[in-house]
Design an enzyme around this catalytic site. Structure first.
Site, PDB file in Angstrom:
ATOM      1  N   ASP A  25      50.053  15.131  36.083  1.00  0.00           N
ATOM      2  CA  ASP A  25      51.340  15.640  35.592  1.00  0.00           C
ATOM      3  C   ASP A  25      52.202  14.506  35.024  1.00  0.00           C
ATOM      4  O   ASP A  25      53.196  14.761  34.347  1.00  0.00           O
ATOM      5  CB  ASP A  25      52.121  16.269  36.767  1.00  0.00           C
ATOM      6  CG  ASP A  25      52.034  17.786  36.788  1.00  0.00           C
ATOM      7  OD1 ASP A  25      51.776  18.373  35.726  1.00  0.00           O
ATOM      8  OD2 ASP A  25      52.230  18.374  37.869  1.00  0.00           O
ATOM      9  N   GLN A  51      52.223  22.117  42.729  1.00  0.00           N
ATOM     10  CA  GLN A  51      53.078  23.045  41.979  1.00  0.00           C
ATOM     11  C   GLN A  51      54.509  22.978  42.527  1.00  0.00           C
ATOM     12  O   GLN A  51      54.738  23.126  43.721  1.00  0.00           O
ATOM     13  CB  GLN A  51      52.512  24.473  42.117  1.00  0.00           C
ATOM     14  CG  GLN A  51      53.218  25.504  41.268  1.00  0.00           C
ATOM     15  CD  GLN A  51      53.053  25.275  39.771  1.00  0.00           C
ATOM     16  OE1 GLN A  51      51.972  24.998  39.280  1.00  0.00           O
ATOM     17  NE2 GLN A  51      54.146  25.378  39.032  1.00  0.00           N
ATOM     18  N   LYS A 103      46.233  28.073  35.657  1.00  0.00           N
ATOM     19  CA  LYS A 103      45.632  26.732  35.578  1.00  0.00           C
ATOM     20  C   LYS A 103      44.177  26.794  36.023  1.00  0.00           C
ATOM     21  O   LYS A 103      43.298  26.166  35.425  1.00  0.00           O
ATOM     22  CB  LYS A 103      46.428  25.740  36.453  1.00  0.00           C
ATOM     23  CG  LYS A 103      47.744  25.345  35.799  1.00  0.00           C
ATOM     24  CD  LYS A 103      48.701  24.633  36.728  1.00  0.00           C
ATOM     25  CE  LYS A 103      50.044  24.437  36.004  1.00  0.00           C
ATOM     26  NZ  LYS A 103      51.127  24.002  36.873  1.00  0.00           N
TER      27      LYS A 103
END
Ligand code: NAD
Length: 283
Positions: free
Chosen positions: A120, A97, A53
């Site tokens: 997200d 994460q 990422k």
């Protein structure tokens, strides 16, 4: 032999558009969009995802802030860090994460992220917005899949779609997005009976269960479009998806490979969401 749906190609095209849009944003706002990625613990897979990422952010001109904590960090310390990032105007998107260590509640962490910075799209406020079709962010993997289907001209409207797997991050939102595009969706899971009957009646099949080479050719209607979300190691240690690619590609009309299919689209959609968050916050 099925046509390959290449996430690499589509992702590269989208990233090149993003580079231009981000350069334009920088000209107008005098700074880059910023993404904070928090990783807790030493899980090697999480570290790889976070590194990828970070590299992707650099590639398109997003400022990436990587925040690493050891396994022992308390839930409170993590929540306070999220508060700090929520208030930081350099940070437009925040991503934690997953999975997190057992002493930290994923639910609390997700709910602490400001919905405006939730790139997200896991926060209940954003999930609710997606359900009623009034959203800013879409979750990265399902949204990336819709971009792939669009790029390859796959018609969703009126088609029978089977989504196998009902996770909050892939299966459930995938079913919603296909429904929004007027697909007729069956959301399947581990308790689904007669799965093969459902898949054999489906024009589009999305598999996201994490079981190596689960979907076999006898489960696929000739000409169907097959999207493989799974990331697994087979007995020989090779990276494979949830679809038995060699045989399903003989029956399907289009199929995503693993790697190089859905994976690159997930990260590219995260970049897209970060730019969108920056634009909304700068209005
Ligand atoms: P998960 O692991 O949280 O849940 C698995 C789901 O599969 C459950 O809903 C379960 O009911 C269903 N399932 C399990 N066995 C089944 C069976 N035999 N028949 C029907 N359904 C069954 O799901 P997840 O987090 O969405 O992950 C699924 C896979 O997708 C994993 O391999 C994961 O690594 C991968 N993944 C890939 C990306 C990407 O960007 N490529 C993103 C997210 C997840």
């Amino acid at each position: 032999m099925a046509e390959l749906i290449s996430g690499k190609i589509v992702s590269e095209k989208l990233r090149s558009e993003l580079r231009d849009e981000i350069a334009e944003f920088k000209l107008q706002c005098g700074r880059c969009p910023g993404l904070a990625v928090i990783v807790v613990g030493s899980d090697p897979a999480s570290k790889v995802y976070v590194r990828n990422k970070h590299k992707a952010c650099l590639d398109v001109g997003i400022e990436s802030y990587q925040i690493e904590y050891p396994d022992g960090i308390s839930e409170e310390e993590l929540l306070l860090k999220i508060d700090e990032l929520n208030a930081d105007t350099k940070i437009n998107g925040i991503l934690v994460q997953l999975p997190l260590p057992n002493n930290i509640s994923e639910k609390k962490v997700i709910e602490r992220i400001s919905p405006d910075k939730d790139v997200d799209a896991f926060h209940p406020a954003n999930v609710g917005r997606i359900t009623i079709g009034n959203y800013s962010f879409l979750p990265c993997t399902p949204s990336g899949i819709i971009s792939l289907l669009d790029y390859y001209g796959v018609q969703i409207s009126g088609k029978n779609c089977a989504v196998i797997g009902r996770s909050n991050i892939v299966g459930k939102p995938m079913a919603l997005l296909l429904t929004e595009r007027n697909g007729t969706v069956t959301l399947c899971h581990s308790k689904t009976q007669k799965l093969k009957e459902i898949t054999l009646n489906s024009d589009i099949i999305v598999v996201a269960i994490g079981k190596a080479e689960f979907l076999t050719a006898d489960m696929v209607k000739p000409g169907a479009v097959v999207i493989d979300v799974g990331i697994n190691r087979n007995d020989e240690g090779k990276l494979v998806g949830d679809v038995k690619f060699d045989e399903v590609s003989q029956v399907a009309s289009m199929i995503t490979p693993v790697p190089g299919g859905v994976g690159p689209m997930t990260i590219t959609t995260l970049l897209k969401n970060t730019l969108l968050a920056a634009k909304i916050q700068n209005k």
